[in-house]
Design a protein around this motif. Sequence first.
Motif, PDB file in Angstrom:
ATOM      1  N   LEU A 183       0.826  -1.209   0.000  1.00  0.00           N
ATOM      2  CA  LEU A 183       0.000   0.000   0.000  1.00  0.00           C
ATOM      3  C   LEU A 183       0.858   1.256   0.000  1.00  0.00           C
ATOM      4  O   LEU A 183       0.531   2.254  -0.658  1.00  0.00           O
ATOM      5  CB  LEU A 183      -0.937  -0.009   1.202  1.00  0.00           C
ATOM      6  CG  LEU A 183      -2.081  -1.029   1.130  1.00  0.00           C
ATOM      7  CD1 LEU A 183      -2.823  -1.087   2.456  1.00  0.00           C
ATOM      8  CD2 LEU A 183      -3.045  -0.678  -0.006  1.00  0.00           C
ATOM      9  N   ARG A 187       0.639   4.123  -2.939  1.00  0.00           N
ATOM     10  CA  ARG A 187       0.495   5.559  -2.672  1.00  0.00           C
ATOM     11  C   ARG A 187       1.690   6.346  -3.224  1.00  0.00           C
ATOM     12  O   ARG A 187       1.530   7.473  -3.710  1.00  0.00           O
ATOM     13  CB  ARG A 187       0.341   5.788  -1.164  1.00  0.00           C
ATOM     14  CG  ARG A 187      -0.980   5.235  -0.604  1.00  0.00           C
ATOM     15  CD  ARG A 187      -1.204   5.674   0.832  1.00  0.00           C
ATOM     16  NE  ARG A 187      -2.455   5.145   1.366  1.00  0.00           N
ATOM     17  CZ  ARG A 187      -2.545   4.060   2.135  1.00  0.00           C
ATOM     18  NH1 ARG A 187      -1.439   3.384   2.477  1.00  0.00           N
ATOM     19  NH2 ARG A 187      -3.715   3.645   2.571  1.00  0.00           N
ATOM     20  N   LEU A 190       1.264   6.909  -6.909  1.00  0.00           N
ATOM     21  CA  LEU A 190       0.335   8.014  -7.153  1.00  0.00           C
ATOM     22  C   LEU A 190       0.976   9.366  -6.858  1.00  0.00           C
ATOM     23  O   LEU A 190       0.566  10.393  -7.408  1.00  0.00           O
ATOM     24  CB  LEU A 190      -0.923   7.835  -6.287  1.00  0.00           C
ATOM     25  CG  LEU A 190      -1.877   6.719  -6.731  1.00  0.00           C
ATOM     26  CD1 LEU A 190      -2.866   6.387  -5.627  1.00  0.00           C
ATOM     27  CD2 LEU A 190      -2.611   7.123  -8.010  1.00  0.00           C
ATOM     28  N   ARG A 191       1.993   9.352  -6.029  1.00  0.00           N
ATOM     29  CA  ARG A 191       2.657  10.611  -5.669  1.00  0.00           C
ATOM     30  C   ARG A 191       3.788  10.951  -6.634  1.00  0.00           C
ATOM     31  O   ARG A 191       4.031  12.136  -6.935  1.00  0.00           O
ATOM     32  CB  ARG A 191       3.202  10.513  -4.239  1.00  0.00           C
ATOM     33  CG  ARG A 191       3.799  11.815  -3.691  1.00  0.00           C
ATOM     34  CD  ARG A 191       4.183  11.689  -2.226  1.00  0.00           C
ATOM     35  NE  ARG A 191       3.027  11.361  -1.394  1.00  0.00           N
ATOM     36  CZ  ARG A 191       2.891  10.223  -0.708  1.00  0.00           C
ATOM     37  NH1 ARG A 191       3.854   9.312  -0.744  1.00  0.00           N
ATOM     38  NH2 ARG A 191       1.805   9.987   0.014  1.00  0.00           N
ATOM     39  N   PRO A 196      -3.033  11.262  -9.223  1.00  0.00           N
ATOM     40  CA  PRO A 196      -4.426  10.805  -9.196  1.00  0.00           C
ATOM     41  C   PRO A 196      -5.286  11.435 -10.288  1.00  0.00           C
ATOM     42  O   PRO A 196      -6.098  10.750 -10.911  1.00  0.00           O
ATOM     43  CB  PRO A 196      -4.891  11.209  -7.802  1.00  0.00           C
ATOM     44  CG  PRO A 196      -3.656  11.190  -6.972  1.00  0.00           C
ATOM     45  CD  PRO A 196      -2.568  11.679  -7.883  1.00  0.00           C
ATOM     46  N   ALA A 223      -8.551  -1.792   0.807  1.00  0.00           N
ATOM     47  CA  ALA A 223      -7.733  -0.580   0.842  1.00  0.00           C
ATOM     48  C   ALA A 223      -7.561   0.009  -0.552  1.00  0.00           C
ATOM     49  O   ALA A 223      -7.591   1.235  -0.731  1.00  0.00           O
ATOM     50  CB  ALA A 223      -6.376  -0.885   1.476  1.00  0.00           C
ATOM     51  N   VAL A 224      -7.376  -0.854  -1.554  1.00  0.00           N
ATOM     52  CA  VAL A 224      -7.287  -0.371  -2.936  1.00  0.00           C
ATOM     53  C   VAL A 224      -8.599   0.295  -3.343  1.00  0.00           C
ATOM     54  O   VAL A 224      -8.606   1.358  -3.982  1.00  0.00           O
ATOM     55  CB  VAL A 224      -6.932  -1.526  -3.896  1.00  0.00           C
ATOM     56  CG1 VAL A 224      -7.018  -1.070  -5.352  1.00  0.00           C
ATOM     57  CG2 VAL A 224      -5.532  -2.057  -3.610  1.00  0.00           C
ATOM     58  N   ASP A 226     -10.666   1.795  -1.378  1.00  0.00           N
ATOM     59  CA  ASP A 226     -10.735   3.077  -0.683  1.00  0.00           C
ATOM     60  C   ASP A 226      -9.863   4.135  -1.371  1.00  0.00           C
ATOM     61  O   ASP A 226     -10.259   5.300  -1.489  1.00  0.00           O
ATOM     62  CB  ASP A 226     -10.299   2.919   0.769  1.00  0.00           C
ATOM     63  CG  ASP A 226     -11.312   2.147   1.611  1.00  0.00           C
ATOM     64  OD1 ASP A 226     -12.471   2.007   1.172  1.00  0.00           O
ATOM     65  OD2 ASP A 226     -10.928   1.664   2.693  1.00  0.00           O
ATOM     66  N   ILE A 227      -8.672   3.725  -1.805  1.00  0.00           N
ATOM     67  CA  ILE A 227      -7.784   4.661  -2.503  1.00  0.00           C
ATOM     68  C   ILE A 227      -8.433   5.121  -3.802  1.00  0.00           C
ATOM     69  O   ILE A 227      -8.388   6.316  -4.158  1.00  0.00           O
ATOM     70  CB  ILE A 227      -6.420   4.004  -2.756  1.00  0.00           C
ATOM     71  CG1 ILE A 227      -5.653   3.851  -1.434  1.00  0.00           C
ATOM     72  CG2 ILE A 227      -5.600   4.810  -3.764  1.00  0.00           C
ATOM     73  CD1 ILE A 227      -4.399   3.018  -1.536  1.00  0.00           C
ATOM     74  N   CYS A 228      -9.040   4.191  -4.535  1.00  0.00           N
ATOM     75  CA  CYS A 228      -9.729   4.564  -5.765  1.00  0.00           C
ATOM     76  C   CYS A 228     -10.854   5.561  -5.480  1.00  0.00           C
ATOM     77  O   CYS A 228     -11.004   6.577  -6.180  1.00  0.00           O
ATOM     78  CB  CYS A 228     -10.289   3.317  -6.447  1.00  0.00           C
ATOM     79  SG  CYS A 228      -9.038   2.267  -7.218  1.00  0.00           S
ATOM     80  N   GLU A 230     -11.147   7.584  -2.966  1.00  0.00           N
ATOM     81  CA  GLU A 230     -10.584   8.858  -2.496  1.00  0.00           C
ATOM     82  C   GLU A 230     -10.215   9.765  -3.658  1.00  0.00           C
ATOM     83  O   GLU A 230     -10.382  10.996  -3.587  1.00  0.00           O
ATOM     84  CB  GLU A 230      -9.354   8.578  -1.632  1.00  0.00           C
ATOM     85  CG  GLU A 230      -8.650   9.823  -1.121  1.00  0.00           C
ATOM     86  CD  GLU A 230      -7.365   9.499  -0.364  1.00  0.00           C
ATOM     87  OE1 GLU A 230      -6.653  10.456  -0.013  1.00  0.00           O
ATOM     88  OE2 GLU A 230      -7.081   8.296  -0.129  1.00  0.00           O
ATOM     89  N   HIS A 231      -9.727   9.149  -4.756  1.00  0.00           N
ATOM     90  CA  HIS A 231      -9.184   9.954  -5.855  1.00  0.00           C
ATOM     91  C   HIS A 231     -10.035   9.909  -7.124  1.00  0.00           C
ATOM     92  O   HIS A 231      -9.605  10.446  -8.162  1.00  0.00           O
ATOM     93  CB  HIS A 231      -7.767   9.484  -6.186  1.00  0.00           C
ATOM     94  CG  HIS A 231      -6.793   9.647  -5.058  1.00  0.00           C
ATOM     95  ND1 HIS A 231      -6.388  10.878  -4.597  1.00  0.00           N
ATOM     96  CD2 HIS A 231      -6.154   8.718  -4.294  1.00  0.00           C
ATOM     97  CE1 HIS A 231      -5.527  10.712  -3.603  1.00  0.00           C
ATOM     98  NE2 HIS A 231      -5.368   9.416  -3.394  1.00  0.00           N
TER      99      HIS A 231
END
Length: 424
Positions: A183, A187, A190-191, A196, A223-224, A226-228, A230-231
């Motif tokens: 994870l 992240r 993505l940074r 994103p 978690a993946v 949730d990340i999707c 979020e962005h």
Amino acid sequence: MNNAELQALKERYVAAGAASPNKNFAAQAENAIIHDADGNRFIDFAGGIGVLNIGHRHPKVVAAVKAQLDKLMHTCQTVMPYEGYVRVAEALSKVTPVRGHAKVMLANSGAEALENAVKIARAATGRTNVICFDGGYHGRTFMTMAMNGKVKPYQGDFGPMPGTVFRAPYPVPYHGVDEEEALRGLRMTLRTDSAPESTAAIFIEPVLGEGGFYAASPSFLKAVRDICDEHGILMVVDEVQSGFGRTGKMFAIEHSGVEPDMMTMAKSMADGMPISAIVGTDKLMDSSGPNSLGGTYTGSPVSCAAVLAVMDVFATEDILGKSLRLGDKLAKRFADWQERFPFVDNSRNLGAMAAFELVEDKQSRKPRADLAAAVTAKAKENGLILLSCGMHGNTIRFLMPVTIEEDILEEGLAIVEAALQGLS
């Protein structure tokens, strides 16, 4: 023609890059048994690389294909549609766990499904980039080669790959990448690589196929998701190898309770007939313009008939239960081998999607691809088709039909055990 005659023709006329190293030519098959052109008998633990979850030539599928041939073989569904396409779309929309009402596009292969999933994701989001995972396998077309998380043998000879694909670690704790590290890597991607606002979708196999039969945990998949969310990134789940009952559920993602935005599937959905599908939420699937998706042979009437027969088999023959019971049997046998043989380790399964690794020893966990090659070669010598896989080439994977007869299963496992004993 016999094996030798066919081999001579193959060497003369088949491109080397497309030719199998196997010098036995399949002539006839039923459920988990194949006979070659010389009449030799093989137990099939490969299933056409996960295509034959309900076995070679399931009677209901054969009957459905023959009946369809008497009616209609082809029109191109974008020229003149037919019942089979819309009935398959209806059936898949009802069983595929995407968010909201599902719509379907049919294609010809797993790679073609992934290519179209990228197109749809770009159309829906207005973004270009995709993120995939180390060890992932998505196909052999140019976009899917770039998406693969392994260079050889898929990319090496073919020049530059498309440049909008980025990578993140897949969680494989046995090889030093735990969920937290994976994870963190996602992240970081993505940074540092794919912002994103430029990322259309994250593509993930819930169980790596060619990458080694490692299953992502439900918590990682959540978690993946949730990340999707979020962005505003789409979550696309690739079930080409893990789908249609291999893991004890229709789709492997169902073990996690996660609902993706889009899913791709192929292989065992038609028991050997060529077809694939992209299933996503209606808004997503309707995002591109008229005639922007399709192909001459996509959703062939004959392949659609096979899909509908496969769905009937799942509904009437307890295929998911058989997959779970087969997985339990494999897990018990693997545990015994892991205890007896110092080079057998990390046995694992999700339903009947099962594997173990061959290593130098259990302390170092150093992969031994040479041992895997020796086991598969010895198995073939003794009448068993068996495949290796994995980032390190040291995983032995099992893709026999879940409908395999008990005595055939035991015969095949005895051949694997004998091959392991030969390494001692």
